[in-house]
Write a protein that holds these residues in place. Structure first.
Motif, PDB file in Angstrom:
ATOM      1  N   PRO A 116       0.812  -1.233   0.000  1.00 52.14           N
ATOM      2  CA  PRO A 116       0.000   0.000   0.000  1.00 52.14           C
ATOM      3  C   PRO A 116       0.840   1.277   0.000  1.00 52.14           C
ATOM      4  O   PRO A 116       0.320   2.359  -0.276  1.00 52.14           O
ATOM      5  N   TRP A 117       2.140   1.168   0.315  1.00 52.68           N
ATOM      6  CA  TRP A 117       3.002   2.360   0.369  1.00 52.68           C
ATOM      7  C   TRP A 117       3.917   2.465  -0.843  1.00 52.68           C
ATOM      8  O   TRP A 117       4.964   3.108  -0.783  1.00 52.68           O
ATOM      9  N   ALA A 118       3.543   1.834  -1.933  1.00 51.75           N
ATOM     10  CA  ALA A 118       4.423   1.820  -3.105  1.00 51.75           C
ATOM     11  C   ALA A 118       4.680   3.214  -3.656  1.00 51.75           C
ATOM     12  O   ALA A 118       5.754   3.477  -4.199  1.00 51.75           O
ATOM     13  N   VAL A 119       3.721   4.117  -3.527  1.00 53.72           N
ATOM     14  CA  VAL A 119       3.871   5.448  -4.133  1.00 53.72           C
ATOM     15  C   VAL A 119       3.768   6.564  -3.103  1.00 53.72           C
ATOM     16  O   VAL A 119       3.631   7.729  -3.471  1.00 53.72           O
ATOM     17  N   GLN A 120       3.846   6.244  -1.804  1.00 49.55           N
ATOM     18  CA  GLN A 120       3.778   7.295  -0.802  1.00 49.55           C
ATOM     19  C   GLN A 120       4.466   6.846   0.477  1.00 49.55           C
ATOM     20  O   GLN A 120       4.909   5.707   0.595  1.00 49.55           O
ATOM     21  N   GLY A 121       4.575   7.793   1.436  1.00 52.05           N
ATOM     22  CA  GLY A 121       5.293   7.525   2.669  1.00 52.05           C
ATOM     23  C   GLY A 121       4.663   6.435   3.505  1.00 52.05           C
ATOM     24  O   GLY A 121       3.462   6.136   3.392  1.00 52.05           O
ATOM     25  N   HIS A 122       5.471   5.822   4.347  1.00 46.88           N
ATOM     26  CA  HIS A 122       5.033   4.692   5.172  1.00 46.88           C
ATOM     27  C   HIS A 122       4.409   5.218   6.460  1.00 46.88           C
ATOM     28  O   HIS A 122       5.089   5.378   7.481  1.00 46.88           O
ATOM     29  N   ALA A 123       3.088   5.461   6.422  1.00 48.24           N
ATOM     30  CA  ALA A 123       2.393   6.038   7.565  1.00 48.24           C
ATOM     31  C   ALA A 123       1.215   5.175   7.973  1.00 48.24           C
ATOM     32  O   ALA A 123       0.619   4.464   7.153  1.00 48.24           O
ATOM     33  N   ALA A 124       0.890   5.233   9.256  1.00 46.04           N
ATOM     34  CA  ALA A 124      -0.300   4.579   9.800  1.00 46.04           C
ATOM     35  C   ALA A 124      -1.043   5.579  10.666  1.00 46.04           C
ATOM     36  O   ALA A 124      -0.417   6.386  11.374  1.00 46.04           O
ATOM     37  N   ALA A 125      -2.354   5.555  10.604  1.00 48.56           N
ATOM     38  CA  ALA A 125      -3.191   6.451  11.401  1.00 48.56           C
ATOM     39  C   ALA A 125      -3.789   5.683  12.569  1.00 48.56           C
ATOM     40  O   ALA A 125      -4.195   4.529  12.421  1.00 48.56           O
ATOM     41  N   VAL A 126      -3.827   6.316  13.743  1.00 48.15           N
ATOM     42  CA  VAL A 126      -4.415   5.695  14.931  1.00 48.15           C
ATOM     43  C   VAL A 126      -5.583   6.540  15.419  1.00 48.15           C
ATOM     44  O   VAL A 126      -5.562   7.761  15.352  1.00 48.15           O
ATOM     45  N   ASP A 127      -6.595   5.863  15.910  1.00 46.95           N
ATOM     46  CA  ASP A 127      -7.769   6.560  16.437  1.00 46.95           C
ATOM     47  C   ASP A 127      -8.653   5.537  17.130  1.00 46.95           C
ATOM     48  O   ASP A 127      -8.456   4.322  17.005  1.00 46.95           O
ATOM     49  N   SER A 128      -9.644   6.027  17.854  1.00 44.21           N
ATOM     50  CA  SER A 128     -10.670   5.157  18.436  1.00 44.21           C
ATOM     51  C   SER A 128     -12.021   5.593  17.899  1.00 44.21           C
ATOM     52  O   SER A 128     -12.212   6.759  17.550  1.00 44.21           O
ATOM     53  N   THR A 129     -12.939   4.646  17.820  1.00 42.31           N
ATOM     54  CA  THR A 129     -14.287   4.948  17.361  1.00 42.31           C
ATOM     55  C   THR A 129     -15.287   4.378  18.351  1.00 42.31           C
ATOM     56  O   THR A 129     -15.069   3.290  18.905  1.00 42.31           O
ATOM     57  N   PRO A 130     -16.358   5.116  18.646  1.00 36.95           N
ATOM     58  CA  PRO A 130     -17.327   4.633  19.636  1.00 36.95           C
ATOM     59  C   PRO A 130     -18.251   3.563  19.090  1.00 36.95           C
ATOM     60  O   PRO A 130     -18.658   3.600  17.926  1.00 36.95           O
ATOM     61  N   LEU A 131     -18.561   2.590  19.928  1.00 38.00           N
ATOM     62  CA  LEU A 131     -19.573   1.582  19.641  1.00 38.00           C
ATOM     63  C   LEU A 131     -20.508   1.543  20.849  1.00 38.00           C
ATOM     64  O   LEU A 131     -20.065   1.269  21.967  1.00 38.00           O
ATOM     65  N   ARG A 132     -21.749   1.848  20.638  1.00 38.87           N
ATOM     66  CA  ARG A 132     -22.686   1.964  21.753  1.00 38.87           C
ATOM     67  C   ARG A 132     -23.063   0.590  22.299  1.00 38.87           C
ATOM     68  O   ARG A 132     -23.121  -0.387  21.569  1.00 38.87           O
ATOM     69  N   ALA A 133     -23.323   0.558  23.599  1.00 39.25           N
ATOM     70  CA  ALA A 133     -23.671  -0.697  24.270  1.00 39.25           C
ATOM     71  C   ALA A 133     -25.061  -1.150  23.859  1.00 39.25           C
ATOM     72  O   ALA A 133     -25.947  -0.343  23.564  1.00 39.25           O
ATOM     73  N   HIS A 134     -25.240  -2.451  23.859  1.00 35.61           N
ATOM     74  CA  HIS A 134     -26.542  -3.038  23.563  1.00 35.61           C
ATOM     75  C   HIS A 134     -27.507  -2.747  24.715  1.00 35.61           C
ATOM     76  O   HIS A 134     -27.161  -2.898  25.886  1.00 35.61           O
ATOM     77  N   GLY A 135     -28.719  -2.336  24.380  1.00 35.29           N
ATOM     78  CA  GLY A 135     -29.726  -2.074  25.411  1.00 35.29           C
ATOM     79  C   GLY A 135     -29.712  -0.621  25.877  1.00 35.29           C
ATOM     80  O   GLY A 135     -29.284   0.284  25.164  1.00 35.29           O
TER      81      GLY A 135
END
Length: 327
Positions: A116-135
């Motif tokens: 995936p980095w064949a034509v650009q810099g070697h970067a990774a993005a980090v983040d968290s995403t919310p998932l609501r509880a059941h009920g």
């Protein structure tokens, strides 16, 4: 080339091909496991795709007079034996702790295959995403009083707040995703909503390929501890800074470019992931371990679909929801 007919059966065959972390050097105490983790990963894939959220439901599905179910059952057999319901339940309870390592290992493999980095810099993005509880939600006043007003409330979940989502009751899915030509999940952790992003981030960094040179995060990741952690692996942490806008330091323009790259990777991936598995509303199960099982299992399934598309010479990362609906 895969030629097993059913998409679901083909995905299960692929599980045998995915790399796995090396076994622990020290032999575990107690009775040794008879069945491999891959057997239960296969079953988890079936459960996620067919929306079967208990071992009981899985076993009843496999008993159906259906060609696909009949082809799946032999794939869930090892050493000539099929696990009992109690074995399924026990191993599903321990599998969540092992899924992050499997996700990290397969992430390495996909990076080598897909470049995936064949034509650009070697970067990774980090983040968290919310998932609501059941009920329902467990309000603070009831939690402090030890009262559970309704049986639908998942008491293992927690509250959190973000500038975009506001307050929510539930969980966090922490992710590291390739910033490149295709969105590849490289690492994942699943926690209660109140766990801070920068506290969980070191676990994500441990799973990243050594080729990653830039780690892109938001303000929550801008801590001296994470900068030091990245420096140990010859990586640069690029994160937005605290304080009033506009920032006027010398690196602001560079950070703005990196922040745009990050927003074009992690945020769309979070949206696509939730859309594919239709968890925009609530998690389909209750309890931390069960939610971990299905959320992390869905990330692993997403990776396996990328591998499937690559082997079938299909556009990688395109039409995943339709493919899983057809499975």
């Amino acid at each position: 080339m895969l030629t097993h007919g059913s998409i679901l059966v083909s995905l299960l065959w692929l599980v045998e091909q995915i790399p796995t972390p090396p076994p622990p050097v020290k032999r575990q105490r107690g009775r040794q496991e008879f069945y491999s983790d891959k057997l239960f990963v296969k079953a988890l894939i079936v459960m996620i795709i067919r929306r079967l959220y208990t071992a009981y439901a899985l076993l009843h599905f496999l008993e159906q007079d259906d060609p696909v179910a009949q082809r799946i059952r032999p794939l869930l057999t090892e050493h000539g034996r099929f696990p009992t319901r109690r074995t399924w339940e026990r191993r599903f309870a321990t599998l969540p702790a092992r899924l992050p390592a499997l996700i990290g290992c397969l992430g390495h493999h996909l990076v080598e295959l897909l470049q995936p980095w064949a034509v650009q810099g070697h970067a990774a993005a980090v983040d968290s995403t919310p998932l609501r509880a059941h009920g329902g939600v467990w309000h603070k006043k009831h939690r402090l009083a030890g009262e559970v007003p309704h049986s639908s409330i998942d008491t293992e979940a927690a509250w959190s707040k973000s500038g975009y989502h506001g307050w929510w009751y539930g969980w966090k899915l922490h992710l590291a995703v390739v910033v490149g030509s295709v969105w590849i999940p490289l690492a994942a952790e699943f926690t209660i909503a109140s766990d801070a992003d920068n506290v969980i981030a070191p676990k994500l960094l441990e799973q990243l390929p050594m080729a990653v040179r830039y780690v892109l995060g938001d303000t929550h990741y801008n801590t001296p501890e994470l900068r030091q952690e990245c420096a140990l692996h010859n990586r640069e942490l690029v994160a937005t800074r605290r304080g009033p806008y506009p920032h006027r330091d010398g690196g602001v323009e560079v950070r703005r470019i990196f922040h745009k790259l990050r927003s074009l990777a992690i945020e769309p991936f979070n949206g696509v992931f939730k859309n594919i598995f239709e968890w925009r509303g609530q998690m389909p199960v209750k309890g931390l371990k069960r939610c971990q099982l299905f959320a992390l299992g869905a990330i692993l399934l997403y990776q396996i679909v990328l591998l499937y598309q690559h082997q079938r010479q299909q556009p990688v990362g395109v039409g995943i929801k339709a493919l899983l609906r057809a499975a």
